[in-house]
Design a protein around this motif. Structure first.
Motif, PDB file in Angstrom:
ATOM      1  N   TYR A   2       0.823  -1.214   0.000  1.00  0.00           N
ATOM      2  CA  TYR A   2       0.000   0.000   0.000  1.00  0.00           C
ATOM      3  C   TYR A   2       0.857   1.264   0.000  1.00  0.00           C
ATOM      4  CZ  TYR A   2      -3.254  -3.524   1.839  1.00  0.00           C
ATOM      5  OH  TYR A   2      -4.001  -4.661   2.022  1.00  0.00           O
ATOM      6  N   ASN A   3       0.363   2.288  -0.688  1.00  0.00           N
ATOM      7  CA  ASN A   3       0.868   3.645  -0.503  1.00  0.00           C
ATOM      8  C   ASN A   3       0.104   4.229   0.680  1.00  0.00           C
ATOM      9  OD1 ASN A   3       2.529   3.625  -2.904  1.00  0.00           O
ATOM     10  ND2 ASN A   3       0.653   3.897  -4.093  1.00  0.00           N
ATOM     11  N   VAL A   4       0.798   4.595   1.738  1.00  0.00           N
ATOM     12  CA  VAL A   4       0.137   4.999   2.979  1.00  0.00           C
ATOM     13  C   VAL A   4       0.280   6.504   3.191  1.00  0.00           C
ATOM     14  CG1 VAL A   4      -0.043   4.611   5.455  1.00  0.00           C
ATOM     15  CG2 VAL A   4       0.649   2.727   3.959  1.00  0.00           C
ATOM     16  N   TYR A   5      -0.856   7.163   3.414  1.00  0.00           N
ATOM     17  CA  TYR A   5      -0.886   8.605   3.633  1.00  0.00           C
ATOM     18  C   TYR A   5      -1.508   8.918   4.990  1.00  0.00           C
ATOM     19  CZ  TYR A   5      -0.053   8.612  -1.386  1.00  0.00           C
ATOM     20  OH  TYR A   5       0.483   8.389  -2.639  1.00  0.00           O
ATOM     21  N   LYS A   6      -0.941   9.902   5.662  1.00  0.00           N
ATOM     22  CA  LYS A   6      -1.473  10.345   6.951  1.00  0.00           C
ATOM     23  C   LYS A   6      -2.342  11.580   6.728  1.00  0.00           C
ATOM     24  CE  LYS A   6       2.878   8.956   9.169  1.00  0.00           C
ATOM     25  NZ  LYS A   6       4.052   9.453   9.940  1.00  0.00           N
ATOM     26  N   ILE A   7      -3.609  11.467   7.071  1.00  0.00           N
ATOM     27  CA  ILE A   7      -4.532  12.596   6.895  1.00  0.00           C
ATOM     28  C   ILE A   7      -5.091  13.001   8.248  1.00  0.00           C
ATOM     29  CG2 ILE A   7      -6.759  13.318   5.943  1.00  0.00           C
ATOM     30  CD1 ILE A   7      -6.154  11.742   3.463  1.00  0.00           C
ATOM     31  N   LYS A   8      -4.912  14.255   8.571  1.00  0.00           N
ATOM     32  CA  LYS A   8      -5.390  14.794   9.846  1.00  0.00           C
ATOM     33  C   LYS A   8      -6.679  15.573   9.628  1.00  0.00           C
ATOM     34  CE  LYS A   8      -4.000  17.755  13.734  1.00  0.00           C
ATOM     35  NZ  LYS A   8      -2.948  18.654  14.268  1.00  0.00           N
ATOM     36  N   ILE A   9      -7.676  15.248  10.443  1.00  0.00           N
ATOM     37  CA  ILE A   9      -8.939  15.976  10.434  1.00  0.00           C
ATOM     38  C   ILE A   9      -9.138  16.601  11.805  1.00  0.00           C
ATOM     39  CG2 ILE A   9     -11.454  15.724  10.359  1.00  0.00           C
ATOM     40  CD1 ILE A   9     -11.111  13.582   8.245  1.00  0.00           C
ATOM     41  N   ASP A  10      -9.191  17.906  11.849  1.00  0.00           N
ATOM     42  CA  ASP A  10      -9.510  18.601  13.097  1.00  0.00           C
ATOM     43  C   ASP A  10     -10.305  19.855  12.760  1.00  0.00           C
ATOM     44  OD1 ASP A  10      -7.658  20.458  12.161  1.00  0.00           O
ATOM     45  OD2 ASP A  10      -6.131  19.959  13.649  1.00  0.00           O
ATOM     46  N   LYS A  11     -10.552  20.687  13.738  1.00  0.00           N
ATOM     47  CA  LYS A  11     -11.394  21.861  13.520  1.00  0.00           C
ATOM     48  C   LYS A  11     -10.730  22.895  12.615  1.00  0.00           C
ATOM     49  CE  LYS A  11     -14.043  21.348  17.779  1.00  0.00           C
ATOM     50  NZ  LYS A  11     -14.416  21.919  19.099  1.00  0.00           N
ATOM     51  N   LYS A  12      -9.425  22.781  12.428  1.00  0.00           N
ATOM     52  CA  LYS A  12      -8.718  23.720  11.560  1.00  0.00           C
ATOM     53  C   LYS A  12      -8.840  23.346  10.086  1.00  0.00           C
ATOM     54  CE  LYS A  12      -5.240  24.871  15.055  1.00  0.00           C
ATOM     55  NZ  LYS A  12      -3.795  24.833  15.398  1.00  0.00           N
ATOM     56  N   GLY A  13      -9.066  22.069   9.802  1.00  0.00           N
ATOM     57  CA  GLY A  13      -9.179  21.652   8.412  1.00  0.00           C
ATOM     58  C   GLY A  13      -8.774  20.210   8.212  1.00  0.00           C
ATOM     59  N   TRP A  14      -8.720  19.798   6.933  1.00  0.00           N
ATOM     60  CA  TRP A  14      -8.349  18.439   6.546  1.00  0.00           C
ATOM     61  C   TRP A  14      -7.053  18.530   5.743  1.00  0.00           C
ATOM     62  CZ3 TRP A  14     -13.051  14.988   4.879  1.00  0.00           C
ATOM     63  CH2 TRP A  14     -14.117  15.180   5.792  1.00  0.00           C
ATOM     64  N   THR A  15      -5.984  17.927   6.247  1.00  0.00           N
ATOM     65  CA  THR A  15      -4.696  18.028   5.582  1.00  0.00           C
ATOM     66  C   THR A  15      -3.985  16.678   5.552  1.00  0.00           C
ATOM     67  OG1 THR A  15      -3.637  18.700   7.668  1.00  0.00           O
ATOM     68  CG2 THR A  15      -4.336  20.462   6.169  1.00  0.00           C
ATOM     69  N   ALA A  16      -3.195  16.484   4.494  1.00  0.00           N
ATOM     70  CA  ALA A  16      -2.376  15.281   4.361  1.00  0.00           C
ATOM     71  C   ALA A  16      -0.915  15.658   4.557  1.00  0.00           C
ATOM     72  CB  ALA A  16      -2.578  14.660   2.985  1.00  0.00           C
TER      73      ALA A  16
END
Length: 329
Positions: free
Chosen positions: A35-49
């Motif tokens: 797999y190609n693995v990506y870390k995606i953060k979701i919080d109140k500031k936004g959605w970012t990888a």
């Protein structure tokens, strides 16, 4: 071609610090050759990888990553948000609409299991033993003296829709109750007050696919703290015994109850069910549909004790859910 797998972490509650630990654990477990693995953060500031220590925006319209001049399409979402919006069904509903397979229970199961009072009373109807409890919302008019008389001391006061790592208090006297209730309301919009059950705390993990079910060895939790709080969970103030030193009969009982919980709530992916054994009777505490996944968390311990590999287990879950989604399209 490799599938693009996103590990989704973060959230809108204090559990975000736990989520980050689990994200790092899952990242270490996943098969990078597959797999190609990506870390995606979701919080109140936004959605970012996060890609090579740089932040890239995530397009909420299709959950793709705007990476330089290209768009990275995500094939599978591994949700490890402990709390809203990843444990309560919100993200699950979003991914259902996008036809993106994900690791955890569907939106309805997630909503039910995230609500401790609802889930416990649901399972009580099927013969599970649970602690006596009182449910409060912010607008609820309640009498502390009546609650104390009904439940007796000590009691646990905690957010009803939230994890058990934060804003949970063991209360031994009536003069401390209001403070504990207010503390719990600071974390969630509803609160559960539960009677104390004395006994041995154990936890059991489980996952099922079309081909088979896997019920892991049981872990017993022993701590000198008042209860299994954040310091016990993540600061080493605990003794965790896997497999638990239980009789073969009790071991089988707990494993069968865990499997029954999985089926009754309609679980998917990997879950963990917690129990207190009091006077040789198991009492159900809660089910965790997005359990902790640090290298020292319960499930990795149980997977190792079962002679299995976390990499293989997570790959099996991903492939099973991916295939189900592909067949339904």
């Amino acid at each position: 071609m490799k599938k693009n797998v996103a590990i989704i972490w973060g959230g809108y509650s204090s559990e975000i610090v736990v989520s980050e630990k689990s994200m790092n654990g899952i990242y270490s477990f996943l098969d990078k050759d597959r797999y190609n693995v990506y870390k995606i953060k979701i919080d109140k500031k936004g959605w970012t990888a996060n890609i090579e220590d740089k932040e890239y925006n995530v397009d909420k319209n299709d959950f793709s990553i705007a990476f330089d001049s290209e768009k990275i399409k995500i094939d599978f979402a591994y949700i490890t948000i402990h709390g809203t919006p990843g444990e309560d069904g919100r993200l699950q509903g979003y991914f259902d609409m996008l036809d993106i397979p994900y690791s955890s229970c569907d939106w309805m199961t997630s909503a039910i299991t995230f609500n401790k009072f609802v889930c416990n009373n649901f399972l009580k109807n099927f013969g599970f033993n649970v602690a006596k409890s009182v449910y409060l919302r912010r607008e609820t008019k309640y009498n502390i003296e009546s609650i104390a008389e009904s439940l007796k001391f000590p009691v646990f006061i905690k957010p009803n829709t939230g994890g058990s790592s934060f804003a949970t208090t063991k209360v031994k006297s009536i003069d401390k109750m209001q403070e504990a209730i207010d503390f719990a309301f600071g974390e969630a919009s509803d609160v559960i007050i539960e009677s104390f059950i004395s006994g041995r705390e154990v936890t059991c993990g489980c996952y099922k696919t079309k081909e088979h079910e896997v019920i892991f060895p049981i872990t017993e939790v022993i701590t000198e703290n008042e209860f299994f709080d954040y310091n016990a969970k993540y600061m080493g103030e605990v003794q965790e015994i896997t497999p638990a030193d239980l009789s073969p009969e009790m071991t089988l009982n707990i494993q069968q109850l865990t499997s029954k919980v999985y089926d009754l709530v309609g679980a998917k992916g990997i879950i963990r069910a917690d129990f207190i054994i009091s006077e040789n009777t198991p009492y159900f505490l809660e089910v965790n549909t997005t359990p902790g996944m640090t290298t020292t968390s319960f499930l990795p311990q149980q997977v190792k004790a079962a002679g299995l590999s976390m990499t293989d287990v997570l790959s099996e879950i991903i492939e099973c859910e991916f295939q189900k989604t592909q067949k339904s399209l």
